[in-house]
Design a protein around this motif. Structure first.
Motif, PDB file in Angstrom:
ATOM      1  N   GLY A 261       0.905  -1.377  -0.061  1.00  0.00           N
ATOM      2  CA  GLY A 261       0.041  -0.047  -0.013  1.00  0.00           C
ATOM      3  C   GLY A 261       0.628   1.383  -0.092  1.00  0.00           C
ATOM      4  N   ARG A 262       0.523   2.319   0.828  1.00  0.00           N
ATOM      5  CA  ARG A 262       1.119   3.670   0.908  1.00  0.00           C
ATOM      6  C   ARG A 262       2.622   3.442   1.219  1.00  0.00           C
ATOM      7  NH1 ARG A 262      -1.168   6.845   6.134  1.00  0.00           N
ATOM      8  NH2 ARG A 262      -1.202   5.081   7.541  1.00  0.00           N
ATOM      9  N   TRP A 263       2.888   2.316   2.240  1.00  0.00           N
ATOM     10  CA  TRP A 263       4.202   2.147   2.580  1.00  0.00           C
ATOM     11  C   TRP A 263       5.060   1.568   1.356  1.00  0.00           C
ATOM     12  CZ3 TRP A 263       4.262   5.141   6.532  1.00  0.00           C
ATOM     13  CH2 TRP A 263       3.097   4.935   7.459  1.00  0.00           C
ATOM     14  N   GLY A 264       4.498   0.491   0.365  1.00  0.00           N
ATOM     15  CA  GLY A 264       5.016   0.366  -0.813  1.00  0.00           C
ATOM     16  C   GLY A 264       5.408   1.448  -1.511  1.00  0.00           C
ATOM     17  N   ALA A 265       4.333   2.334  -1.723  1.00  0.00           N
ATOM     18  CA  ALA A 265       4.557   3.580  -2.439  1.00  0.00           C
ATOM     19  C   ALA A 265       5.809   4.486  -1.935  1.00  0.00           C
ATOM     20  CB  ALA A 265       3.352   4.382  -2.339  1.00  0.00           C
ATOM     21  N   ILE A 266       6.000   4.484  -0.677  1.00  0.00           N
ATOM     22  CA  ILE A 266       7.143   5.218  -0.165  1.00  0.00           C
ATOM     23  C   ILE A 266       8.471   4.518  -0.843  1.00  0.00           C
ATOM     24  CG2 ILE A 266       8.352   5.815   1.647  1.00  0.00           C
ATOM     25  CD1 ILE A 266       5.772   6.301   3.087  1.00  0.00           C
ATOM     26  N   ALA A 267       8.484   3.299  -0.561  1.00  0.00           N
ATOM     27  CA  ALA A 267       9.639   2.382  -1.033  1.00  0.00           C
ATOM     28  C   ALA A 267       9.893   2.540  -2.318  1.00  0.00           C
ATOM     29  CB  ALA A 267       9.341   0.858  -0.734  1.00  0.00           C
ATOM     30  N   SER A 268       8.743   2.642  -3.263  1.00  0.00           N
ATOM     31  CA  SER A 268       8.926   2.878  -4.591  1.00  0.00           C
ATOM     32  C   SER A 268       9.589   4.330  -4.956  1.00  0.00           C
ATOM     33  CB  SER A 268       7.578   2.694  -5.320  1.00  0.00           C
ATOM     34  OG  SER A 268       6.964   1.335  -5.074  1.00  0.00           O
ATOM     35  N   PHE A 269       9.160   4.993  -4.244  1.00  0.00           N
ATOM     36  CA  PHE A 269       9.631   6.682  -4.582  1.00  0.00           C
ATOM     37  C   PHE A 269      11.156   6.493  -4.198  1.00  0.00           C
ATOM     38  CE2 PHE A 269      10.766  10.443  -2.678  1.00  0.00           C
ATOM     39  CZ  PHE A 269      11.017  11.422  -3.621  1.00  0.00           C
ATOM     40  N   ALA A 270      11.533   5.665  -3.165  1.00  0.00           N
ATOM     41  CA  ALA A 270      12.886   5.637  -2.806  1.00  0.00           C
ATOM     42  C   ALA A 270      13.652   5.048  -3.725  1.00  0.00           C
ATOM     43  CB  ALA A 270      13.034   4.938  -1.396  1.00  0.00           C
ATOM     44  N   LEU A 271      13.154   3.932  -4.369  1.00  0.00           N
ATOM     45  CA  LEU A 271      13.679   3.313  -5.761  1.00  0.00           C
ATOM     46  C   LEU A 271      14.011   4.094  -6.653  1.00  0.00           C
ATOM     47  CD1 LEU A 271      11.617  -0.207  -5.557  1.00  0.00           C
ATOM     48  CD2 LEU A 271      14.086   0.074  -4.994  1.00  0.00           C
ATOM     49  N   CYS A 272      13.042   4.863  -7.038  1.00  0.00           N
ATOM     50  CA  CYS A 272      13.205   6.034  -8.154  1.00  0.00           C
ATOM     51  C   CYS A 272      14.237   6.867  -7.730  1.00  0.00           C
ATOM     52  CB  CYS A 272      11.932   6.630  -8.366  1.00  0.00           C
ATOM     53  SG  CYS A 272      10.573   5.709  -9.085  1.00  0.00           S
ATOM     54  N   ILE A 273      14.497   7.421  -6.558  1.00  0.00           N
ATOM     55  CA  ILE A 273      15.494   8.082  -6.256  1.00  0.00           C
ATOM     56  C   ILE A 273      16.839   7.385  -6.172  1.00  0.00           C
ATOM     57  CG2 ILE A 273      16.530   9.396  -4.357  1.00  0.00           C
ATOM     58  CD1 ILE A 273      14.255  11.007  -5.545  1.00  0.00           C
ATOM     59  N   ASN A 274      16.911   6.048  -5.818  1.00  0.00           N
ATOM     60  CA  ASN A 274      17.928   5.251  -6.030  1.00  0.00           C
ATOM     61  C   ASN A 274      18.541   5.146  -7.227  1.00  0.00           C
ATOM     62  OD1 ASN A 274      20.139   3.289  -5.473  1.00  0.00           O
ATOM     63  ND2 ASN A 274      18.672   1.637  -5.706  1.00  0.00           N
ATOM     64  N   MET A 275      17.717   4.979  -8.527  1.00  0.00           N
ATOM     65  CA  MET A 275      18.060   4.889  -9.742  1.00  0.00           C
ATOM     66  C   MET A 275      18.708   6.094 -10.167  1.00  0.00           C
ATOM     67  SD  MET A 275      17.741   1.775 -10.228  1.00  0.00           S
ATOM     68  CE  MET A 275      18.440   1.738 -12.017  1.00  0.00           C
ATOM     69  N   ALA A 276      18.050   7.371  -9.894  1.00  0.00           N
ATOM     70  CA  ALA A 276      18.536   8.650 -10.085  1.00  0.00           C
ATOM     71  C   ALA A 276      20.101   9.013  -9.504  1.00  0.00           C
ATOM     72  CB  ALA A 276      17.423   9.514  -9.800  1.00  0.00           C
ATOM     73  N   LEU A 277      19.961   8.448  -8.380  1.00  0.00           N
ATOM     74  CA  LEU A 277      21.415   8.694  -7.819  1.00  0.00           C
ATOM     75  C   LEU A 277      22.540   7.706  -8.466  1.00  0.00           C
ATOM     76  CD1 LEU A 277      20.596   8.507  -4.011  1.00  0.00           C
ATOM     77  CD2 LEU A 277      21.101  10.471  -5.260  1.00  0.00           C
ATOM     78  N   VAL A 278      22.282   6.338  -8.903  1.00  0.00           N
ATOM     79  CA  VAL A 278      23.134   5.952  -9.469  1.00  0.00           C
ATOM     80  C   VAL A 278      23.597   6.451 -10.835  1.00  0.00           C
ATOM     81  CG1 VAL A 278      23.511   3.523 -10.721  1.00  0.00           C
ATOM     82  CG2 VAL A 278      22.285   3.730  -8.462  1.00  0.00           C
TER      83      VAL A 278
END
Length: 667
Positions: A380-397
């Motif tokens: 749910g929303r906690w997964g959405a937060i994790a998904s947002f962090a994943l997108c940030i992760n790829m941008a950082l890479v």
């Protein structure tokens, strides 16, 4: 509170730096024109497998280099011994195995008391700036053995390769290639990458020619050491082994048409020292034949009729105008100090490169969307937060790769996708730990804190062990393997930061903002809710208690492990050309059927080539074994590839060679 705010500020700063570093890769041209050039030009460059181009790996023939140096030192030593009336008998001059550092020169002294003189003279003629000697002298009774010192050979190879890189770079720049890359690889190889070049045939000829030019007088009765050299027509010349003039004195050369007969010739100009030496030697040797030797072949041998002042000369031969131009180019850029042989060639056509980009982007986006959808559907929303962090992760890479000036390749794209998968593992582990604490009745903030604490050690351990494996790939790999390792390493560091630090901060912010305006303490102690239908279904399913069946599980694991090890022996692994050597060609021949292509190949003498239909119609995959494993004909595979391409092109003028991988026996 202040401490947490400062930590949050640092997190935001890191994220903003990563996003700003990655932004030039996706900004439209209209926006780039309004930004500083130093910022917009800092983008990821595409590897040859994505943009198309050619990659050549050239190996230095150090054996020839060592032989030349040993000949030079031994000749000087023996000449000095003769001048000091030291009598000797030369017995042998041998080369050892090609991977050894040198051969040896052996001679026998008539008088054993002259051994000390040999040592002294050897040191004088081979003394190095650091005080060591380039020659190792071993004297047993009256037998003297000369070899090159190991430290000297190591430095010699290093210096020679550095000079070779500069010569190769100058030759490529003279041809007008766009941004060729020339770098050292390993201890005795040079990597050449040429973006946009789909047919490197001419470049291979250019780089495979040493262009060592020397001037030699024809031998006469007074000549002590002589040698026989042939010209292109097969005529043999008896020349003095001593070099009358080195080609390194040439400062300029051009391929032109002769004003006398209209035939292509190569004109050259010598530097001041060379011009003075050339004038002196021609004045003192009027009437003698002066041979110009290029790469052990006599290109011309005129008779000197008068003094040649000014340092200008002309090389005649059976040149075509392009050959004269190439010869002049090589003379202008200088001779290669050591012969280079092509041991690996990889060529990717531009169409295949664009297809690779499209396929990589599509697979990456599809995989990312599936991962994000899975996280949201499960948590749910906690997964959405994790998904947002994943997108940030790829941008950082992407930002880190851009800052390091990395080149994006297909293995790099695979590394990015694998990074996302590993980052998802960390987020799933964190969410499951938080769920466990919430089921125990812990308040939301406390459940998040404890869940992250329990998952932290596992996340760090798993990523650290992966980092060790990646470090080994970087240390022992080359080319795309190193790129893959770098991508994974950056992804590991970034995923730990986003999963452990950024995700935790965002989740705590959401919990605290939810209860910010409420005064009901009981409400603030409510556990987190994971209301996903999939989670409720999984809670109802009974799991498998592996620990209760640990003996059976261990037995099955041992059996499967032993069977897996046995498969290495039989049927064994099927190695590709990267390990066995050989040639693999992907081509599209619109007018040739499989049988017609096979007939063309066999009629031109290529009997060992396997043909396979590959992908769409008229798209074929050709495999050829390595021709030579002794190392004496290391260019044989490159010559076979060129001959095969010519034969197929003659049969089908519309043929396109999409990809070529040629690996020699030394790789």
């Amino acid at each position: 509170m202040a401490r947490f705010s400062f930590r949050g500020f640092v997190y935001v700063l890191i994220v903003m730096l990563g996003l700003l570093s990655a932004a030039p890769n996706i900004l439209p041209q209209s926006i780039k024109q309004q930004l500083p050039t130093w910022y917009t030009t800092s983008t990821l460059s595409l590897g040859l497998d994505l943009q198309g181009g050619s990659h050549l790996l050239l190996a230095a023939d150090t054996n020839a280099l060592f032989e030349k140096q040993l000949n030079s030192f031994s000749s000087d030593l023996l000449s000095e011994l003769r001048s000091q009336n030291v009598r000797y008998t030369k017995t042998s001059h041998s080369l050892t195995h090609k991977d050894s550092r040198s051969g040896s020169v052996v001679f026998t002294l008539r008088n054993a008391d002259d051994a000390r003189k040999v040592n002294d003279i050897a040191y004088q003629i081979s003394a190095q700036p650091n005080g060591s000697s380039a020659l190792d002298v071993e004297i047993k009774q009256s037998t003297v053995t000369l070899t090159l010192n190991e430290l000297y050979t190591e430095q010699l190879v290093k210096d020679t390769l550095s000079r070779s890189v500069e010569v190769v770079r100058k030759r490529l720049n003279e041809t007008g290639l766009t941004e060729p890359s020339v770098t050292l690889q390993g201890k005795d190889a040079i990597l050449v990458q040429m973006p946009g070049m789909s047919d490197p045939t001419q470049v291979k000829k250019l780089l495979g020619t040493t262009a060592q030019m020397t001037f030699h007088w024809a031998a006469n009765s007074q000549s002590e050491q002589v040698m026989n050299k042939q010209d292109a027509a097969g005529n043999t010349y008896r020349l003095e082994q001593k070099v009358a003039l080195e080609g390194e004195h040439i400062t300029d050369a051009a391929g032109v048409l002769s004003s006398e007969n209209g035939q292509p010739v190569v004109t050259f100009r010598l530097d001041s020292a060379g011009a003075k030496q050339f004038a002196t030697m021609t004045r003192d040797n009027i009437g003698r034949v002066l041979a110009i030797v290029l790469d052990d072949k006599v290109v011309t041998a005129p008779v000197i009729n008068s003094v040649i002042p000014g340092g200008r000369g002309e090389i005649t031969g059976n040149f075509t105008l392009p050959e004269a131009g190439n010869t002049a180019l090589m003379l202008r850029t200088g001779a290669l100090p050591v012969p280079l042989t092509i041991i690996e060639e990889r060529t990717v056509g531009p169409d295949l490169g664009s297809d690779a980009i499209q396929t990589g982007v599509e697979s990456g986006v599809a995989g990312a969307l599936l991962v994000l959808a899975f996280m949201v559907a499960i948590y749910g929303r906690w997964g959405a937060i994790a998904s947002f962090a994943l997108c940030i992760n790829m941008a950082l890479v992407f930002g880190a790769l851009t800052l390091f000036g990395a080149t994006l390749t297909l293995p790099g794209i695979a590394g990015l996708i694998l990074t996302m998968g590993m980052a998802v593992d960390a987020n799933i582990l964190i969410n499951e730990r938080i769920r466990e604490e919430s089921k125990k009745g812990r308040p939301a903030a406390s459940a998040i804190e404890v869940g992250f604490d329990k998952a932290f050690a596992t996340i760090v351990d798993s990523n650290f062990t992966t980092l060790i494996a990646v470090s080994l790939l970087f240390m022992f790999g080359s080319g795309p393997i190193k790129g893959f390792a770098i991508t994974i390493a950056l992804g590991l560091v970034s995923s730990v930061f986003t999963a452990v630090a950024l995700t935790k901060m965002l989740m705590l912010r959401v919990v605290k903002s939810k209860h910010k305006n409420t005064q009901d303490r009981a409400q603030q102690r409510v556990p987190l809710r994971f209301s996903s239908p999939l989670l409720r279904l999984s809670d109802k399913l009974s799991g498998i208690n592996f620990l209760a069946k640990r003996k059976i599980a261990l037995a099955v694991s041992v059996v499967l492990t032993v069977l897996s090890i046995g498969l290495f022996a039989k049927p064994g692994l099927h190695y590709g050309v990267d390990f066995t050597g050989g040639t693999m060609i992907e081509l599209t021949a619109p007018t040739l059927t499989t049988d017609e292509l096979r007939n063309v190949i066999e009629s031109n003498g290529f009997d060992q080539i396997a043909i396979q239909e590959y992908g769409s119609e008229h798209h074929y995959l050709l495999r050829a074994p390595v021709l030579d494993s002794s190392g004496e004909l290391e260019n044989s595979n490159a010559k076979q590839t060129d001959a095969l391409k010519r034969a197929i092109s003659q049969a089908d003028s519309e043929v396109s060679f999409d990809k070529i991988d040629m690996v020699g026996p030394r790789c």
